[in-house]
Scaffold this active site. Structure first.
Site, PDB file in Angstrom:
ATOM      1  N   GLU A   1      -4.403  -2.411   9.538  1.00 26.57           N
ATOM      2  CA  GLU A   1      -3.616  -2.883  10.681  1.00 26.57           C
ATOM      3  C   GLU A   1      -4.283  -2.548  12.009  1.00 26.57           C
ATOM      4  O   GLU A   1      -4.686  -1.407  12.233  1.00 26.57           O
ATOM      5  CB  GLU A   1      -2.216  -2.239  10.664  1.00 26.57           C
ATOM      6  CG  GLU A   1      -1.438  -2.593   9.410  1.00 26.57           C
ATOM      7  CD  GLU A   1      -0.207  -1.724   9.180  1.00 26.57           C
ATOM      8  OE1 GLU A   1       0.384  -1.243  10.164  1.00 26.57           O
ATOM      9  OE2 GLU A   1       0.152  -1.526   8.008  1.00 26.57           O
TER      10      GLU A   1
ATOM     11  N   LYS B   1       9.797   5.457   6.852  1.00 27.82           N
ATOM     12  CA  LYS B   1      10.095   4.246   6.081  1.00 27.82           C
ATOM     13  C   LYS B   1      11.259   4.595   5.161  1.00 27.82           C
ATOM     14  O   LYS B   1      11.121   5.461   4.274  1.00 27.82           O
ATOM     15  CB  LYS B   1       8.902   3.846   5.219  1.00 27.82           C
ATOM     16  CG  LYS B   1       7.719   3.287   5.974  1.00 27.82           C
ATOM     17  CD  LYS B   1       6.551   3.133   5.015  1.00 27.82           C
ATOM     18  CE  LYS B   1       5.394   2.361   5.603  1.00 27.82           C
ATOM     19  NZ  LYS B   1       4.157   2.522   4.798  1.00 27.82           N
TER      20      LYS B   1
ATOM     21  N   GLU C   1      -2.882   5.977  12.389  1.00 26.30           N
ATOM     22  CA  GLU C   1      -2.015   6.264  11.233  1.00 26.30           C
ATOM     23  C   GLU C   1      -2.848   6.298   9.953  1.00 26.30           C
ATOM     24  O   GLU C   1      -3.713   5.433   9.755  1.00 26.30           O
ATOM     25  CB  GLU C   1      -0.950   5.168  11.142  1.00 26.30           C
ATOM     26  CG  GLU C   1      -0.028   5.309   9.926  1.00 26.30           C
ATOM     27  CD  GLU C   1       0.843   4.073   9.732  1.00 26.30           C
ATOM     28  OE1 GLU C   1       1.199   3.406  10.726  1.00 26.30           O
ATOM     29  OE2 GLU C   1       1.158   3.758   8.570  1.00 26.30           O
TER      30      GLU C   1
ATOM     31  N   ASP D   1      -4.041   1.414  11.877  1.00 22.66           N
ATOM     32  CA  ASP D   1      -3.647   2.022  10.599  1.00 22.66           C
ATOM     33  C   ASP D   1      -4.665   1.575   9.547  1.00 22.66           C
ATOM     34  O   ASP D   1      -4.544   0.491   8.978  1.00 22.66           O
ATOM     35  CB  ASP D   1      -2.235   1.561  10.194  1.00 22.66           C
ATOM     36  CG  ASP D   1      -1.863   2.047   8.797  1.00 22.66           C
ATOM     37  OD1 ASP D   1      -2.603   2.882   8.227  1.00 22.66           O
ATOM     38  OD2 ASP D   1      -0.831   1.586   8.261  1.00 22.66           O
TER      39      ASP D   1
ATOM     40  N   ASP E   1       1.647   8.740   6.950  1.00 22.02           N
ATOM     41  CA  ASP E   1       2.494   7.768   6.227  1.00 22.02           C
ATOM     42  C   ASP E   1       2.465   8.124   4.740  1.00 22.02           C
ATOM     43  O   ASP E   1       3.326   8.859   4.246  1.00 22.02           O
ATOM     44  CB  ASP E   1       1.965   6.356   6.499  1.00 22.02           C
ATOM     45  CG  ASP E   1       2.626   5.300   5.625  1.00 22.02           C
ATOM     46  OD1 ASP E   1       3.685   5.583   5.047  1.00 22.02           O
ATOM     47  OD2 ASP E   1       2.088   4.173   5.495  1.00 22.02           O
TER      48      ASP E   1
ATOM     49  N   LYS F   1       7.098  -0.129  14.362  1.00 18.64           N
ATOM     50  CA  LYS F   1       6.182  -1.228  14.026  1.00 18.64           C
ATOM     51  C   LYS F   1       6.903  -2.151  13.051  1.00 18.64           C
ATOM     52  O   LYS F   1       7.508  -1.701  12.069  1.00 18.64           O
ATOM     53  CB  LYS F   1       4.842  -0.737  13.484  1.00 18.64           C
ATOM     54  CG  LYS F   1       4.861   0.033  12.181  1.00 18.64           C
ATOM     55  CD  LYS F   1       3.421   0.219  11.677  1.00 18.64           C
ATOM     56  CE  LYS F   1       3.393   0.855  10.309  1.00 18.64           C
ATOM     57  NZ  LYS F   1       2.069   0.819   9.690  1.00 18.64           N
TER      58      LYS F   1
ATOM     59  N   SER G   1       9.022   2.360  10.732  1.00 15.36           N
ATOM     60  CA  SER G   1       8.187   1.279  10.203  1.00 15.36           C
ATOM     61  C   SER G   1       8.916   0.373   9.207  1.00 15.36           C
ATOM     62  O   SER G   1       9.741   0.823   8.414  1.00 15.36           O
ATOM     63  CB  SER G   1       6.974   1.896   9.499  1.00 15.36           C
ATOM     64  OG  SER G   1       6.238   0.911   8.805  1.00 15.36           O
ATOM     65  N   HIS G   2       8.556  -0.881   9.259  1.00 20.55           N
ATOM     66  CA  HIS G   2       8.919  -1.869   8.235  1.00 20.55           C
ATOM     67  C   HIS G   2       8.026  -1.657   7.004  1.00 20.55           C
ATOM     68  O   HIS G   2       7.208  -0.734   6.975  1.00 20.55           O
ATOM     69  CB  HIS G   2       8.693  -3.279   8.804  1.00 20.55           C
ATOM     70  CG  HIS G   2       7.243  -3.553   9.085  1.00 20.55           C
ATOM     71  ND1 HIS G   2       6.707  -4.803   9.171  1.00 20.55           N
ATOM     72  CD2 HIS G   2       6.193  -2.702   9.290  1.00 20.55           C
ATOM     73  CE1 HIS G   2       5.411  -4.734   9.414  1.00 20.55           C
ATOM     74  NE2 HIS G   2       5.075  -3.471   9.493  1.00 20.55           N
ATOM     75  N   ARG G   3       8.116  -2.556   6.004  1.00 17.65           N
ATOM     76  CA  ARG G   3       7.175  -2.581   4.874  1.00 17.65           C
ATOM     77  C   ARG G   3       6.453  -3.924   4.880  1.00 17.65           C
ATOM     78  O   ARG G   3       6.928  -4.898   5.464  1.00 17.65           O
ATOM     79  CB  ARG G   3       7.899  -2.411   3.516  1.00 17.65           C
ATOM     80  CG  ARG G   3       8.605  -1.106   3.290  1.00 17.65           C
ATOM     81  CD  ARG G   3       7.797   0.127   3.563  1.00 17.65           C
ATOM     82  NE  ARG G   3       6.545   0.281   2.861  1.00 17.65           N
ATOM     83  CZ  ARG G   3       6.300   1.202   1.913  1.00 17.65           C
ATOM     84  NH1 ARG G   3       7.258   2.037   1.543  1.00 17.65           N
ATOM     85  NH2 ARG G   3       5.100   1.328   1.367  1.00 17.65           N
ATOM     86  N   SER G   4       5.336  -3.973   4.173  1.00 17.02           N
ATOM     87  CA  SER G   4       4.625  -5.259   4.103  1.00 17.02           C
ATOM     88  C   SER G   4       5.450  -6.290   3.339  1.00 17.02           C
ATOM     89  O   SER G   4       5.451  -7.472   3.660  1.00 17.02           O
ATOM     90  CB  SER G   4       3.255  -5.078   3.457  1.00 17.02           C
ATOM     91  OG  SER G   4       3.369  -4.378   2.239  1.00 17.02           O
TER      92      SER G   4
ATOM     93  N   HIS H   1      -3.351  -6.130   2.870  1.00 13.74           N
ATOM     94  CA  HIS H   1      -2.409  -7.117   3.401  1.00 13.74           C
ATOM     95  C   HIS H   1      -3.041  -8.462   3.731  1.00 13.74           C
ATOM     96  O   HIS H   1      -2.387  -9.342   4.279  1.00 13.74           O
ATOM     97  CB  HIS H   1      -1.746  -6.579   4.680  1.00 13.74           C
ATOM     98  CG  HIS H   1      -0.869  -5.388   4.450  1.00 13.74           C
ATOM     99  ND1 HIS H   1      -0.313  -4.657   5.478  1.00 13.74           N
ATOM    100  CD2 HIS H   1      -0.441  -4.802   3.307  1.00 13.74           C
ATOM    101  CE1 HIS H   1       0.406  -3.664   4.985  1.00 13.74           C
ATOM    102  NE2 HIS H   1       0.346  -3.724   3.663  1.00 13.74           N
TER     103      HIS H   1
ATOM    104  N   SER I   1       0.869  -1.183   0.000  1.00 12.98           N
ATOM    105  CA  SER I   1       0.000   0.000   0.000  1.00 12.98           C
ATOM    106  C   SER I   1       0.907   1.236   0.000  1.00 12.98           C
ATOM    107  O   SER I   1       1.169   1.820   1.037  1.00 12.98           O
ATOM    108  CB  SER I   1      -0.925  -0.010   1.222  1.00 12.98           C
ATOM    109  OG  SER I   1      -0.192  -0.001   2.419  1.00 12.98           O
TER     110      SER I   1
ATOM    111  N   GLU J   1       1.803  -9.289   7.203  1.00 21.24           N
ATOM    112  CA  GLU J   1       2.677  -8.861   8.299  1.00 21.24           C
ATOM    113  C   GLU J   1       2.610  -9.801   9.499  1.00 21.24           C
ATOM    114  O   GLU J   1       3.004  -9.443  10.607  1.00 21.24           O
ATOM    115  CB  GLU J   1       2.347  -7.423   8.693  1.00 21.24           C
ATOM    116  CG  GLU J   1       2.573  -6.481   7.506  1.00 21.24           C
ATOM    117  CD  GLU J   1       2.462  -5.007   7.843  1.00 21.24           C
ATOM    118  OE1 GLU J   1       2.071  -4.673   8.975  1.00 21.24           O
ATOM    119  OE2 GLU J   1       2.778  -4.190   6.965  1.00 21.24           O
TER     120      GLU J   1
END
Ligand SMILES: O=C(O)[C@@H](CO)OP(=O)(O)O
Length: 498
Positions: free
Chosen positions: A231, A404, A354, A309, A379, A455, A431-434, A222, A102, A274
């Site tokens: 999320e 990110k 978020e 989120d 984001d 996260k 943040s990580h990514r999916s 996701h 996303s 995730e």
């Protein structure tokens, strides 16, 4: 393939860029003599080689190479993620670049090859070639130092690219080099990566361990259920350390599984991108009720809070939000959506929201931010880019930035965006990514930048737990060295001020 075979293969990539899909491994004799096979049409490399080796003792780059491994693909579309190796003296430093499902429209551009016959048009051979034939040679020639010149290294790559979005060489190519250079810089200074990043960012001590926000229920883009909100997270703010926070989060995750099985049966415990569960629910209060139950079963009520989120750009169309976009359409005006958020905030212990509105619905952001009692994180709205962070500040649109690294494409620019956010007294949420990888770079980043929260998905799947494990290692390391080490807890939004 052994580790050393792989290194040789990567060397070959560097010296035979045109053959990178079928790398040629140097002969044994070449390896013994420390020589590399040279491309017949790449004469300048052989002339540069002695300089490359001479540079080593001064911390300059000696070689840059890249490969295309498969890293924890959440689906086939994101299966190919470029990595690269950067060599300093006799050490190798590696970084792997993540990818998102996303994504914000204004994110830096990730290069994919678009040869539909290969990995459905998602391979990254062009990005690899850009590292090997453009970025690598230029950085080696620049004689920039990894220990002191991170910003200049990143600037060289931006200049080589020359576009606003890094779309020529690819943000995936540039970021991989930037991350690997930071690792090399830390090693050259003989400090951990988080300390190198702390010095780069100018953050003060003591170190602050972040609150981990575990995304334990997946929806949106996701997962395959009908839940529109992407999320639903748990945040153990009442823990006393990151180690205890991770323990609490993991226990709740396992308890949640039992709650889901009881309510929906065994077939409902499948997980999303995730690592969070994706039971057959569609409304946010159903998700939050499951969390309330799991947390209360373990006696953690009050010590674990929630975050959402919705990733609402995914279901925004013609000025409205379809919160039933994956099942039975349920269209809401921005005002109705605001009312929904307000009621969720009143009825559940939510501490962070978020992307509640779409990236181009600035008016709703500003309106909601006037009376928002929780951290309001941008984001897709900000894409870790100082231009949009400044714009959001001018419009009073939010009070926190999601960070990110692949949204912007270099470590220096990510740090710059975080520091700009701090200058507005905002929070910064790493943040990580999916489409994440096993690279744990962002665990060091959250400590180095003192952001106080991160996260990285559910406590499940290697690419998610890699970050949590690294955080526990850092905490143990700091304590072993007698460093003061705070846990952000309920102060997560303002950890940089602790
Ligand atoms: O929306 C998000 O915040 C991220 C990570 O959770 O998802 P993606 O990487 O798909 O953008």
């Amino acid at each position: 393939m052994t580790f050393s075979d792989k290194v040789h293969t990567l060397f070959t990539y560097l010296f035979h860029p045109k053959q990178s899909t079928q790398p040629v491994v140097p002969s044994n004799q070449d390896q013994k003599n420390g020589e590399r096979a040279e491309s017949s049409n790449k004469e300048p490399y052989s002339q540069r080689k002695s300089e490359i080796y001479n540079n080593d003792q001064f911390g300059a780059l000696s070689e840059v190479a890249a490969s295309e491994p498969v890293e924890q693909p959440p689906d086939e579309q994101r299966a190919r993620i470029p990595s690269l190796e950067q060599r300093l003296s006799k050490s190798t430093f590696r970084a792997i670049v993540p990818s998102g499902a996303s994504t914000g429209t204004n994110e830096a551009v990730e290069l994919r090859d678009k040869y539909t016959s290969v990995y459905g048009g998602r391979s990254v051979q062009t990005a690899i070639s850009n590292i090997e034939t453009v970025i690598g040679p230029s950085l080696v020639e620049s004689r920039l130092r990894v220990d002191t010149d991170q910003k200049k290294i990143d600037q060289v790559m931006k200049d080589l690219d020359g576009t606003k979005t890094k779309g020529k060489l690819g943000a995936n190519a540039i970021l991989g080099v930037s991350m690997a250079c930071a690792r090399a810089g830390a090693a050259h200074l003989d400090v951990p990566l988080y300390e190198f990043l702390r010095r780069e960012s100018g953050a003060k001590k003591p170190f602050v361990m972040p609150v981990p926000f575990f995304n334990v229920l997946n929806g949106g883009a996701h997962s395959g259920n009908e839940m529109a909100f992407q999320e639903t997270m748990i945040a153990p703010v009442g823990a006393s350390s990151i180690t205890e926070a991770i323990q609490m989060g993991s226990e709740v995750y396992q308890e949640l599984k039992k709650v889901i099985v009881k309510q929906f049966g065994l077939s409902a415990i499948g997980i999303g991108d995730e690592g969070g569960f994706a039971p057959p629910i569609s409304r946010p209060n159903e998700a939050l009720d499951l969390l309330v139950q799991a947390v209360s079963n373990l006696g953690y009520t009050g010590r674990i809070k929630f975050a959402i989120d919705p990733a609402s750009s995914e279901f925004f169309q013609a000025g409205k939000y379809d919160i039933g976009f994956k099942g039975n359409s349920n269209v809401k005006s921005p005002k109705e959506l605001m009312d929904l958020y307000r009621s969720l905030l009143e009825n559940y212990p939510i501490i962070l929201l978020e992307d509640p509105f779409a990236e181009n619905d600035w008016d709703s952001w500003t309106e909601f931010n006037k009376m928002c009692p929780v951290e309001l994180v941008g984001d897709d709205l900000l894409v870790t880019n100082t231009e949009y962070v400044q714009m959001a500040r001018d419009k009073k649109a939010c009070n926190s930035m999601l960070l990110k690294i692949n949204q912007i494409g270099t470590i220096s620019e990510a740090i710059e965006a975080a520091n700009l956010a701090y200058s507005f007294d905002w929070g910064v949420f790493v943040s990580h990514r999916s489409g994440e990888t096993t690279d744990d770079f962002i665990a060091d980043l959250v400590i180095g930048l003192r952001t106080g929260h991160i996260k990285s998905g559910a406590p499940c799947r290697g690419e998610r737990v890699a970050k949590y494990n690294r955080l526990m290692d850092i905490e143990a390391d700091l304590l072993a060295h007698g460093e003061e080490c705070l846990y952000a807890g309920s102060q997560f939004s303002m950890a940089n001020k602790l």
